[in-house]
Design a protein around this motif. Structure first.
Motif, mmCIF file in Angstrom:
data_model
loop_
_atom_site.group_PDB
_atom_site.id
_atom_site.type_symbol
_atom_site.label_atom_id
_atom_site.label_comp_id
_atom_site.label_asym_id
_atom_site.label_seq_id
_atom_site.Cartn_x
_atom_site.Cartn_y
_atom_site.Cartn_z
ATOM 1 N N TYR A 280 -83.469 4.270 8.683
ATOM 2 C CA TYR A 280 -82.095 3.836 8.519
ATOM 3 C C TYR A 280 -81.473 3.750 7.032
ATOM 4 N N LYS B 130 -72.868 5.952 13.188
ATOM 5 C CA LYS B 130 -73.923 4.937 12.642
ATOM 6 C C LYS B 130 -75.948 5.779 11.843
ATOM 7 N N VAL B 131 -76.604 4.783 11.314
ATOM 8 C CA VAL B 131 -77.603 5.366 10.745
ATOM 9 C C VAL B 131 -78.527 5.097 12.236
ATOM 10 N N SER B 132 -79.814 5.616 11.917
ATOM 11 C CA SER B 132 -80.915 5.441 13.097
ATOM 12 C C SER B 132 -80.718 4.293 13.885
ATOM 13 N N PHE B 133 -80.381 4.139 14.787
ATOM 14 C CA PHE B 133 -81.478 2.727 15.070
ATOM 15 C C PHE B 133 -82.051 2.473 15.513
ATOM 16 N N GLU C 14 -81.513 7.660 6.074
ATOM 17 C CA GLU C 14 -80.240 7.553 5.743
ATOM 18 C C GLU C 14 -79.286 7.840 5.473
ATOM 19 N N GLU C 15 -79.473 6.643 5.199
ATOM 20 C CA GLU C 15 -77.686 5.529 4.236
ATOM 21 C C GLU C 15 -78.302 6.128 2.730
ATOM 22 N N PHE D 186 -78.571 -0.575 10.527
ATOM 23 C CA PHE D 186 -77.748 0.525 11.461
ATOM 24 C C PHE D 186 -76.902 -0.132 12.413
ATOM 25 N N GLU D 187 -76.495 -0.907 12.896
ATOM 26 C CA GLU D 187 -75.667 -1.630 13.177
ATOM 27 C C GLU D 187 -73.870 -1.465 12.604
ATOM 28 N N SER E 93 -86.126 1.433 12.928
ATOM 29 C CA SER E 93 -86.860 2.380 12.434
ATOM 30 C C SER E 93 -87.218 3.557 12.205
#
Lengths: 71, 536
Positions: free
Chosen positions: B127, B59-62, B130-131, B5-6, B64
């Motif tokens: 994350y 980016k995906v969610s920061f 979403e990935e 997520f970074e 969980s």
């Protein structure tokens, strides 16, 4: 299970609905009013059950002492 | 190594739409590349509709965030072509334990029903969810599907018109204008779209804070859900421990209302709380910490002309029962086939009003369930707590009290009873497959029913005759001919026929039942098809 046996397995259809109704009945009441409502509810339900043998078992179950008659 | 997520997954790239003299016009624009926005975009692109996803981030969610994904969303993801990686990665569990004060009061096994391809649910960090969706978008792009994600494209103004929507978009290189025939707003509970359009979002605020922590530990805790009411390490409050993939554990600790959030989030304050819970000797590392409060509320209407709201932007629930992302994916499942028919000119625009009717119904059901869980977990009056504690005390001794314990009710799909798209039930078959229901899965030899239903209108016949194809109003409905003999477990018979010998079902593209009868009747089914596309 005989009809003189207290039911201690799930027996309420829509348990969540019942619980929500119970909370709604208490909404907005003071603690004293809520206690009084609970007392009346116990008496109403006891009358509906009617059978002394069942009521004795219920009293024991509520005291968390199954198998004992508290009355 | 950077955490997933970074890393920017869809970094900003200059697009030709930014240079045109007049704004470019796109079929569908989706705002928000979260689980709901990506599911919507994939669904439309799979049907060949041009869709552009805009996200102010890249980016995906920061952290969980959403971690429980229920069976129905997993089935929807199968249709979207990315259910398998989710299930492969996710953690499955069936046993839960309930603790009250200093003791375990009972444990339970969910005993999921047999004959379904997908489990009751999996635990998976948002994350990853979403990935995998982004990977599916890339796969579709390689196949030439008209789908794109534009990272760091922040919508700063929206204009609504009878037949389109105008957008002003800020990027790192300046701003540009874009037009869309349709706009789907999946921009979360704080939805800037909703705010820009000045739309309502009313409901109930719960005065409570929860500390939420992702902890990496090599511990011997089993793969179970543990829930504590009023534990010694968090007196008067609640706690939850749940396993995620990669040795990450999710911990939720209720903190109460009057707290200093910034202070509570500091590691020097979080770590002692976790040690008190996990034991002094357990070695762990904090991956992510956050504090959340929540509300249960929804918009009055999810459709506003050419703007459609889906997911948290339309409705917000408490986290108990996993009804946020799960219901959002069901929103888009309901919406996309309807929007597709309207775009293709096969259904009237008013079909989209049934999205509003059906998913408002779903949102209300979710709000009701999650509010009840919240009221049980965090009693709001003295008597409410007395009753709650009585239920917990009784649950230790008597089975009858256990169904009353409510630490979150498993999210199951909503049945669209009373929907204008349903035809009256002419089968009187099993209740779970009445018109409006989401089709329950059933085993068919080496495969499963839902995979065979797919994402189009289907006429499911079980030991009944019917034509192979019916065409009505430009809608092609193909027959799936089955027999109860196709399923030796008899799940198909139990779930779709009950006491009957045969049955014919009209099933919508979102795998909900539109109509059912004991046998095929051409007039009645043509009528049912017209009704299901909003033409009657």
């Amino acid at each position: 299970m005989t009809e003189d046996q207290l039911i201690l397995t799930p027996n309420i259809n829509g348990a969540d609905d019942f619980y929500a109704d119970l909370l709604t009945a208490h909404e907005g009441l003071s603690k004293a009013e809520s206690d009084a409502l609970n007392a009346r509810l116990v008496l109403v339900l006891a009358n509906h059950i009617g059978k002394r043998a069942i009521l004795k078992q219920a009293l024991a179950a509520a005291a968390l002492k199954p198998g004992e008659d508290t009355a | 190594m950077n955490k997933i997520f970074e890393v920017p997954l869809y970094p900003y790239a200059h697009h030709a739409d930014e240079d045109t003299a007049a704004p470019a016009r796109r079929k569908v624009v989706v705002i928000g590349a979260g689980p709901v926005g990506l599911a919507a975009a994939i669904d439309l692109a799979q049907q060949g509709t041009e869709v552009v996803v805009l996200d102010d981030n890249d980016k995906v969610s920061f952290g969980s965030r959403a971690i429980c994904f229920a069976k129905r969303p997993l089935e929807i993801l199968d249709r979207l072509g990315c259910g398998q990686p989710m299930v492969d990665k996710g953690v499955q569990w069936n046993v839960g334990k309930v603790f009250f004060d200093d003791r375990q009061v009972y444990d339970f096994n969910l005993l999921p029903e047999d004959g379904h391809k997908r489990p009751a649910f999996i635990n998976l960090q948002q994350y990853y969810f979403e990935e995998y969706l982004v990977k599916r978008v890339r796969e579709l792009q390689e196949q030439g599907a008209p789908i794109e994600i534009r990272g760091r494209n922040k919508v700063s103004a929206i204009g609504t018109h009878p037949d389109h929507v105008t957008l002003e978009i800020d990027t790192p290189e300046g701003s540009y204008n874009l037009e869309a025939d349709w706009l789907i707003a999946c921009d979360g509970a704080g939805s800037p779209t909703r705010q820009m359009l000045g739309l309502d979002f009313v409901g109930r605020v719960f005065e409570d804070n929860f500390l939420i922590a992702d902890v990496i530990m090599e511990a011997d805790f089993p793969t179970e859900r543990w829930f504590w009411f009023d534990p010694p390490f968090n007196k008067g409050q609640s706690a939850l421990l749940h396993k995620q993939p990669d040795g990450v554990w999710r911990i939720d600790l209720q903190l109460g209302w009057d707290i200093d959030k910034e202070r509570e989030k500091r590691p020097e304050n979080v770590i002692p709380r976790l040690k008190a819970m996990l034991g002094e000797d357990v070695k762990f590392e904090l991956e992510w910490v956050s504090i959340y409060t929540f509300q249960c509320r929804r918009m009055e209407q999810f459709r506003h002309g050419r703007v459609l709201f889906a997911g948290d932007s339309a409705h917000q629930v408490s986290p108990f029962g996993a009804r946020g992302a799960n219901s959002g994916v069901q929103d888009t499942d309901n919406l996309c086939w309807k929007l597709q028919l309207v775009i293709d000119g096969k259904a009237p625009e008013s079909l989209l009003d049934s999205y509003d009717v059906e998913r408002v119904h779903g949102a209300d059901e979710n709000i009701l369930n999650s509010s009840r869980s919240t009221d049980f977990i965090t009693p709001k009056s003295e008597m409410s707590r007395v009753l709650r504690d009585a239920v917990l005390d009784l649950s230790e001794h008597y089975e009858f009290a256990r169904p009353l314990v409510n630490s979150g009710r498993l999210s199951v799909p909503c049945t669209y009873d009373g929907s204008p798209l349903n035809s009256a039930d002419a089968l009187d078959g099993p209740e779970r497959t009445r018109p409006g229901s989401s089709c329950p899965d059933a085993p068919l030899g080496d495969g499963f029913l839902l995979d065979q239903l797919g994402g189009k209108f289907v006429l499911l016949t079980i030991d009944a005759d019917a034509p192979d194809v019916i065409e009505e109003q430009g809608i092609e409905v193909t027959r799936l001919a089955l027999s109860v003999k196709d399923d030796k477990t008899l799940a198909l018979k139990d779930r779709y026929l009950g006491k009957h010998e045969s049955g014919v079902y009209l099933i919508r593209p979102d795998q909900h039942v539109a109509a059912r009868r004991p046998s095929f009747d051409e007039n009645q089914f043509r009528h049912a098809i017209r009704r299901a596309i909003g033409k009657e």
